[in-house]
Design a protein around this motif. Structure first.
Motif, PDB file in Angstrom:
ATOM      1  N   TYR A 128       0.813  -1.226   0.000  1.00  0.00           N
ATOM      2  CA  TYR A 128       0.000   0.000   0.000  1.00  0.00           C
ATOM      3  C   TYR A 128       0.843   1.272   0.000  1.00  0.00           C
ATOM      4  O   TYR A 128       0.518   2.257   0.666  1.00  0.00           O
ATOM      5  CB  TYR A 128      -0.975  -0.018   1.181  1.00  0.00           C
ATOM      6  CG  TYR A 128      -1.938  -1.184   1.106  1.00  0.00           C
ATOM      7  CD1 TYR A 128      -2.975  -1.192   0.184  1.00  0.00           C
ATOM      8  CD2 TYR A 128      -1.786  -2.298   1.929  1.00  0.00           C
ATOM      9  CE1 TYR A 128      -3.839  -2.274   0.074  1.00  0.00           C
ATOM     10  CE2 TYR A 128      -2.655  -3.380   1.836  1.00  0.00           C
ATOM     11  CZ  TYR A 128      -3.672  -3.365   0.897  1.00  0.00           C
ATOM     12  OH  TYR A 128      -4.540  -4.437   0.797  1.00  0.00           O
ATOM     13  N   VAL A 129       1.923   1.230  -0.759  1.00  0.00           N
ATOM     14  CA  VAL A 129       2.765   2.411  -0.959  1.00  0.00           C
ATOM     15  C   VAL A 129       3.026   2.563  -2.459  1.00  0.00           C
ATOM     16  O   VAL A 129       2.817   1.637  -3.236  1.00  0.00           O
ATOM     17  CB  VAL A 129       4.115   2.314  -0.207  1.00  0.00           C
ATOM     18  CG1 VAL A 129       3.888   2.081   1.277  1.00  0.00           C
ATOM     19  CG2 VAL A 129       4.987   1.218  -0.790  1.00  0.00           C
ATOM     20  N   ASP A 130       3.483   3.742  -2.855  1.00  0.00           N
ATOM     21  CA  ASP A 130       4.002   3.924  -4.212  1.00  0.00           C
ATOM     22  C   ASP A 130       5.434   3.387  -4.224  1.00  0.00           C
ATOM     23  O   ASP A 130       6.325   3.957  -3.576  1.00  0.00           O
ATOM     24  CB  ASP A 130       3.991   5.410  -4.598  1.00  0.00           C
ATOM     25  CG  ASP A 130       2.599   5.936  -4.876  1.00  0.00           C
ATOM     26  OD1 ASP A 130       1.647   5.130  -4.972  1.00  0.00           O
ATOM     27  OD2 ASP A 130       2.455   7.165  -4.998  1.00  0.00           O
ATOM     28  N   GLU A 139      -0.426   3.527  -3.588  1.00  0.00           N
ATOM     29  CA  GLU A 139      -1.041   4.600  -2.798  1.00  0.00           C
ATOM     30  C   GLU A 139      -1.797   5.565  -3.710  1.00  0.00           C
ATOM     31  O   GLU A 139      -2.955   5.921  -3.428  1.00  0.00           O
ATOM     32  CB  GLU A 139       0.014   5.353  -2.004  1.00  0.00           C
ATOM     33  CG  GLU A 139      -0.555   6.509  -1.187  1.00  0.00           C
ATOM     34  CD  GLU A 139       0.503   7.187  -0.345  1.00  0.00           C
ATOM     35  OE1 GLU A 139       0.446   8.422  -0.221  1.00  0.00           O
ATOM     36  OE2 GLU A 139       1.406   6.496   0.178  1.00  0.00           O
ATOM     37  N   THR A 140      -1.187   5.981  -4.784  1.00  0.00           N
ATOM     38  CA  THR A 140      -1.845   6.888  -5.733  1.00  0.00           C
ATOM     39  C   THR A 140      -3.092   6.239  -6.330  1.00  0.00           C
ATOM     40  O   THR A 140      -4.150   6.872  -6.439  1.00  0.00           O
ATOM     41  CB  THR A 140      -0.876   7.287  -6.848  1.00  0.00           C
ATOM     42  OG1 THR A 140       0.220   8.012  -6.278  1.00  0.00           O
ATOM     43  CG2 THR A 140      -1.565   8.162  -7.891  1.00  0.00           C
ATOM     44  N   VAL A 143      -5.799   5.708  -3.042  1.00  0.00           N
ATOM     45  CA  VAL A 143      -6.241   6.907  -2.310  1.00  0.00           C
ATOM     46  C   VAL A 143      -6.810   7.963  -3.246  1.00  0.00           C
ATOM     47  O   VAL A 143      -7.807   8.625  -2.918  1.00  0.00           O
ATOM     48  CB  VAL A 143      -5.072   7.493  -1.492  1.00  0.00           C
ATOM     49  CG1 VAL A 143      -5.482   8.817  -0.852  1.00  0.00           C
ATOM     50  CG2 VAL A 143      -4.633   6.503  -0.422  1.00  0.00           C
ATOM     51  N   GLY A 174      -1.457  -0.673   5.845  1.00  0.00           N
ATOM     52  CA  GLY A 174      -1.939   0.248   4.822  1.00  0.00           C
ATOM     53  C   GLY A 174      -2.984   1.208   5.359  1.00  0.00           C
ATOM     54  O   GLY A 174      -2.972   2.403   5.032  1.00  0.00           O
ATOM     55  N   ARG A 177      -1.167   3.855   7.285  1.00  0.00           N
ATOM     56  CA  ARG A 177      -0.482   4.795   6.384  1.00  0.00           C
ATOM     57  C   ARG A 177      -1.472   5.798   5.783  1.00  0.00           C
ATOM     58  O   ARG A 177      -1.253   7.005   5.829  1.00  0.00           O
ATOM     59  CB  ARG A 177       0.204   4.035   5.249  1.00  0.00           C
ATOM     60  CG  ARG A 177       1.448   3.239   5.626  1.00  0.00           C
ATOM     61  CD  ARG A 177       2.295   2.923   4.405  1.00  0.00           C
ATOM     62  NE  ARG A 177       2.802   4.156   3.834  1.00  0.00           N
ATOM     63  CZ  ARG A 177       2.328   4.763   2.759  1.00  0.00           C
ATOM     64  NH1 ARG A 177       1.303   4.253   2.098  1.00  0.00           N
ATOM     65  NH2 ARG A 177       2.862   5.892   2.326  1.00  0.00           N
ATOM     66  N   PHE A 178      -2.550   5.275   5.192  1.00  0.00           N
ATOM     67  CA  PHE A 178      -3.517   6.151   4.533  1.00  0.00           C
ATOM     68  C   PHE A 178      -4.220   7.057   5.536  1.00  0.00           C
ATOM     69  O   PHE A 178      -4.405   8.253   5.307  1.00  0.00           O
ATOM     70  CB  PHE A 178      -4.551   5.318   3.774  1.00  0.00           C
ATOM     71  CG  PHE A 178      -4.010   4.524   2.620  1.00  0.00           C
ATOM     72  CD1 PHE A 178      -2.727   4.733   2.127  1.00  0.00           C
ATOM     73  CD2 PHE A 178      -4.785   3.548   2.010  1.00  0.00           C
ATOM     74  CE1 PHE A 178      -2.230   4.005   1.060  1.00  0.00           C
ATOM     75  CE2 PHE A 178      -4.311   2.812   0.932  1.00  0.00           C
ATOM     76  CZ  PHE A 178      -3.029   3.036   0.462  1.00  0.00           C
TER      77      PHE A 178
END
Length: 309
Positions: A128-130, A139-140, A143, A174, A177-178
């Motif tokens: 869940y990250v770029d 992520e992009t 989100v 995730g 993070r978000f």
């Protein structure tokens, strides 16, 4: 089907998912050649359908599943809150039928208000990250692109108060993070069996040190600084004033979960930052989504009722 039978059925499905997740986490091939399955197979479940949208960030179609409650069709002028469910490692499709049945039963029984559930595609080990190597801007995608797509095509409560992040294991990480990075978009955040919540990525549950290093290289640029730059700890620290008193946060962990220590440290870190949150330790529960949901029982729906009013 009575409540006991339903929980047993849910447990069978989710226990299978947990076993598959454990096997995948032990597989060196996963981290060496990450599976970038942007369009998954369809899962069946009450009110569940598979959809795709065009991701400009990835330059490809990306799939997701959505659960729509019976009240959606019955009330064409009504808008509904949205739960974004973030799955753990190994992929989320196998668990969708049981999870959807769990949500559907709670809504039909009046334990929770009607809501939509978006089952995101977080890849097998997307984190869940770029990704630093540019291969997976998750992520992009989730989100920004997916959230906008959902709000444009379904009757949602398109406000922070109308969105809840929930997830298990990698999905709990995730959600943290978000939720901590974008408190203007998500008011309520549930982190269950979350990981990796530690300060340094030196180990991964059920994986070798070599696999952890491979994950660090693929996703975070091969450095601990890269891991820390996108960690929940960083965003909690930077947005502490925006989170305190404005966001509804929950950490849930079993006392037999191997990530218990890291979650305890993160709980202490949130206390240090004076960010209010629920801290729930479930006795006799390991790193297994079925055990967590069963142990929570109706507390899961009480949390959702509070979130959505």
């Amino acid at each position: 089907m009575n409540r006991r039978q339903h929980l047993l059925a849910l447990g069978a499905g989710l226990s299978g998912l947990a076993a598959a997740t454990s096997a995948i986490a032990r597989s060196p091939a996963l981290l060496t050649s990450p599976a970038l399955e942007w369009v998954t197979a369809a899962a069946e479940g009450p009110g569940v359908s598979l959809h795709t949208f065009r991701s400009e960030a990835q330059g490809a179609s990306v799939s997701f599943h959505i659960y729509v409650p019976p009240a959606y069709a019955a009330n064409p002028d009504r808008r509904f809150p949205v739960v974004y469910w973030l799955h753990g490692s190994g992929g989320g499709v196998p668990g969708i039928p049981q999870l959807a049945a769990n949500f559907d039963q709670a809504i039909r029984a009046g334990k929770a208000p009607p809501f939509l559930v978006v089952f995101v595609n977080g890849l097998q080990m997307g984190m869940y990250v770029d990704w630093s190597n540019g291969q997976a801007p998750l992520e992009t995608i989730i989100v920004h692109e997916l959230r906008s797509f959902i709000d444009a095509r379904w009757r949602t409560l398109a406000t922070r108060e109308g969105r809840l992040l929930d997830g298990f294991s990698m999905g709990g990480y995730g959600a943290a993070r978000f939720g901590f990075r974008y408190p203007e978009l998500f008011r309520t955040v549930s982190m269950m069996g979350a990981g990796p919540m530690q300060e340094f990525l030196t180990t991964v549950p059920r994986a070798s040190k070599a696999q952890a290093e491979e994950l660090l290289r693929n996703v975070y640029g091969g450095s601990q600084a890269g891991f820390q730059a996108v960690s929940p700890r960083r965003y909690a620290r930077e947005n502490a004033a925006r989170l305190a008193g404005r966001s509804r946060l929950r950490l849930v962990i079993g006392d037999r979960d191997e990530t218990l220590g890291n979650n305890q440290d993160f709980h202490a870190y949130l206390n240090y930052l004076r960010i209010p949150h629920d801290w729930i330790v479930l006795p006799g529960v390991g790193h297994d989504p079925f055990e967590v949901l069963t142990a929570l029982g109706d507390r899961q729906w009480a949390f959702y009722r509070e979130a959505f009013g």
